[in-house]
Design a protein around this motif. Structure first.
Motif, PDB file in Angstrom:
ATOM      1  N   ILE A   1       0.820  -1.214   0.000  1.00 11.39           N
ATOM      2  CA  ILE A   1       0.000   0.000   0.000  1.00 11.39           C
ATOM      3  C   ILE A   1       0.855   1.265   0.000  1.00 11.39           C
ATOM      4  O   ILE A   1       0.418   2.313  -0.473  1.00 11.39           O
ATOM      5  N   SER A   2       2.092   1.182   0.475  1.00  7.60           N
ATOM      6  CA  SER A   2       2.952   2.372   0.489  1.00  7.60           C
ATOM      7  C   SER A   2       3.516   2.670  -0.894  1.00  7.60           C
ATOM      8  O   SER A   2       4.095   3.731  -1.105  1.00  7.60           O
ATOM      9  N   ASP A   3       3.349   1.749  -1.867  1.00  4.46           N
ATOM     10  CA  ASP A   3       3.854   1.962  -3.222  1.00  4.46           C
ATOM     11  C   ASP A   3       2.828   2.645  -4.129  1.00  4.46           C
ATOM     12  O   ASP A   3       3.134   2.971  -5.277  1.00  4.46           O
ATOM     13  N   ILE A   4       1.609   2.902  -3.626  1.00  6.00           N
ATOM     14  CA  ILE A   4       0.594   3.615  -4.405  1.00  6.00           C
ATOM     15  C   ILE A   4       1.060   5.065  -4.538  1.00  6.00           C
ATOM     16  O   ILE A   4       1.479   5.682  -3.554  1.00  6.00           O
ATOM     17  N   PRO A   5       1.002   5.652  -5.754  1.00  8.56           N
ATOM     18  CA  PRO A   5       1.641   6.951  -5.995  1.00  8.56           C
ATOM     19  C   PRO A   5       1.325   8.068  -4.999  1.00  8.56           C
ATOM     20  O   PRO A   5       2.236   8.601  -4.400  1.00  8.56           O
ATOM     21  N   ILE A   6       0.127   8.471  -4.768  1.00  6.50           N
ATOM     22  CA  ILE A   6      -0.144   9.610  -3.883  1.00  6.50           C
ATOM     23  C   ILE A   6      -0.552   9.141  -2.495  1.00  6.50           C
ATOM     24  O   ILE A   6      -0.072   9.645  -1.485  1.00  6.50           O
TER      25      ILE A   6
END
Length: 169
Positions: A88-93
């Motif tokens: 989930i921390s790799d989602i852009p914004i």
């Protein structure tokens, strides 16, 4: 490859020479070493830290009772650490909400103060060295509690219905 124990911490080496005119010539070399895990080696699953060493060296001439100081052995380490929730921390914004950065810094400095004294153990009439004085006088316990009353009576606003005044004997 071999692992060898090395002493670390604070070390102070000095050599003193007393001249005929009671002038003390000092060679002083303080050293501070700490474990450095950023340059550590991993051998067979064991972490072997490196040593980070800071040294100073000086020579000075002083008379009996004079003082001098050495400062400047500074250590300012900083460590940065990032933690995140996988996926989930790799989602852009939106992913920025699930990451955290931590930076820890510390500052330390070694200060060495030296006051040499000439002591002649051969002479019997030589007075004993003066011990260092305490920076604050000790508390006088004999008169500490003498000003307090022995019994106190509660004030009318704090007095409850089932409390009775103290009896005098």
């Amino acid at each position: 490859m071999t692992i060898q124990f090395r002493p670390f911490g604070v070390r102070l080496e000095f050599t003193a020479f007393v001249g005929k005119d009671k002038v003390i010539r000092l060679h002083v070399s303080p050293e501070v070493s700490t474990l450095d895990f950023s340059n550590a080696a991993i051998i067979s699953g064991f972490t072997v830290p490196a040593l980070s060493t800071r040294r100073a060296e000086t020579e000075i001439e002083l008379k009996d009772g004079q003082s001098f100081g050495i400062a400047g052995l500074l250590d300012n380490p900083a460590q940065a650490q990032m933690s995140k929730i996988p996926g989930i921390s790799d989602i852009p914004i939106l992913g920025m909400l699930f990451r955290s950065h931590t930076i820890s810094r510390s500052n330390s400095e070694l200060i060495v103060l030296v006051t040499p004294r000439v002591v002649d153990p051969v002479r019997l009439n030589n007075p004993a060295p003066i011990p260092p004085a305490n920076p604050v006088k000790f508390l006088d316990n004999s008169g500490f509690d003498k000003g307090l009353p022995l019994k106190t009576t509660p004030s009318p606003e704090n007095k409850s219905d089932n409390q009775q005044p103290p009896s005098k004997k």
